[in-house]
Write an enzyme that holds these catalytic residues in place. Structure first.
Site, short mmCIF file in Angstrom:
data_model
loop_
_atom_site.label_atom_id
_atom_site.label_comp_id
_atom_site.label_asym_id
_atom_site.label_seq_id
_atom_site.Cartn_x
_atom_site.Cartn_y
_atom_site.Cartn_z
N ASP A 18 0.87 -1.17 0.00
CA ASP A 18 0.00 0.00 0.00
C ASP A 18 0.92 1.23 0.00
OD1 ASP A 18 -2.37 1.65 0.46
OD2 ASP A 18 -1.64 1.84 2.51
N ASP A 20 -0.13 5.01 0.97
CA ASP A 20 -0.35 6.05 1.98
C ASP A 20 -0.31 5.52 3.40
OD1 ASP A 20 -0.79 7.96 -0.09
OD2 ASP A 20 -2.80 7.16 -0.35
#
Length: 234
Positions: A18, A20
């Site tokens: 991922d 963020d």
């Protein structure tokens, strides 16, 4: 006879990250909103609107279509090529300072093992792709932006890489690859990525939000805190 026997080739692993709050100590879309407001491309009211929508993200109840519509409105009608220098400046001045050193180390660790590395994010591809390139990650899946004749329309297209949509996009991407993978690793901070974590053999909760931390503890998943030095686990 033995010289004709082909060696067994070990399949690579796939490491899924991922973006963020996992690889960077911020939300790239939020940083982008502040950046374009500063540059005069958007009204200051967009910052408050975006913050209100992000509260729903933390609860796992965000309407991603509404979020994307609001945050893409300022670039509707803009040429992809014209925005490229601005995005490059954004990556250098806003993203680079937010990158976790441990994230860089983990990416390098996978590459040294011969693993394939990909970022899957619920942020727009116009930001994720250049960020991935900056991080030395060749592959990325992000929310697709619609464009006509090289001009952004302000709309999205296809399956949004959000929650279960990340799994769908990953499955579609895997079908296009010329190789299979021995096993899949996944690193994320958010409970929104629970479907993706449950779809891989090696789930890692990185800088986990409280809900994901509790779930990871119950499932005995490895947890990492890249917000502090020397806490990385292998």
């Amino acid at each position: 006879m033995l010289s004709n026997i082909q060696p067994i080739t070990k399949l690579p692993n796939l490491a899924i990250f991922d973006l963020d709050e996992t690889l960077i100590a911020a939300d790239s879309a939020s940083l982008w909103v502040s950046f374009i407001v500063e540059k005069g491309l958007a009204d200051e009211r967009l910052i408050e609107q975006e913050r209100a929508l992000m509260k729903d993200y933390a609860k796992g109840s965000m309407d991603m279509h509404s979020y994307m519509a609001a945050t893409l409105a300022p670039i509707a009608g803009k040429a992809i090529n014209d925005l490229a220098p601005l995005i490059e400046e954004f990556v250098e001045t806003r993203i680079e300072p937010a990158i976790y050193p441990d994230a860089i180390e983990r990416i390098a660790w996978h590459k040294k093992r011969g693993d394939r590395v990909i970022i899957i994010s619920a942020t727009g591809e116009h930001l994720v792709r250049p960020i991935a390139e900056h991080l030395g990650v060749d592959d990325s899946l992000a929310i697709k932006l619609e464009s006509i004749n090289g001009i952004y329309t302000g709309s999205t297209t296809g399956v949004l890489s959000y929650r279960e949509g990340k799994v769908t996009r990953l499955e579609d991407w895997l079908q296009t690859q010329q190789t299979s993978f021995s096993s899949l690793y996944c690193y994320t901070d958010s409970i929104n990525d629970l479907p993706l974590l449950q779809a891989v053999e090696h789930p890692f909760a990185v800088n986990p939000d409280p809900t994901l931390a509790l779930h990871a503890q119950m499932q005995e998943w490895t947890m990492m805190d890249w917000r502090h030095q020397n806490d990385i686990q292998r």
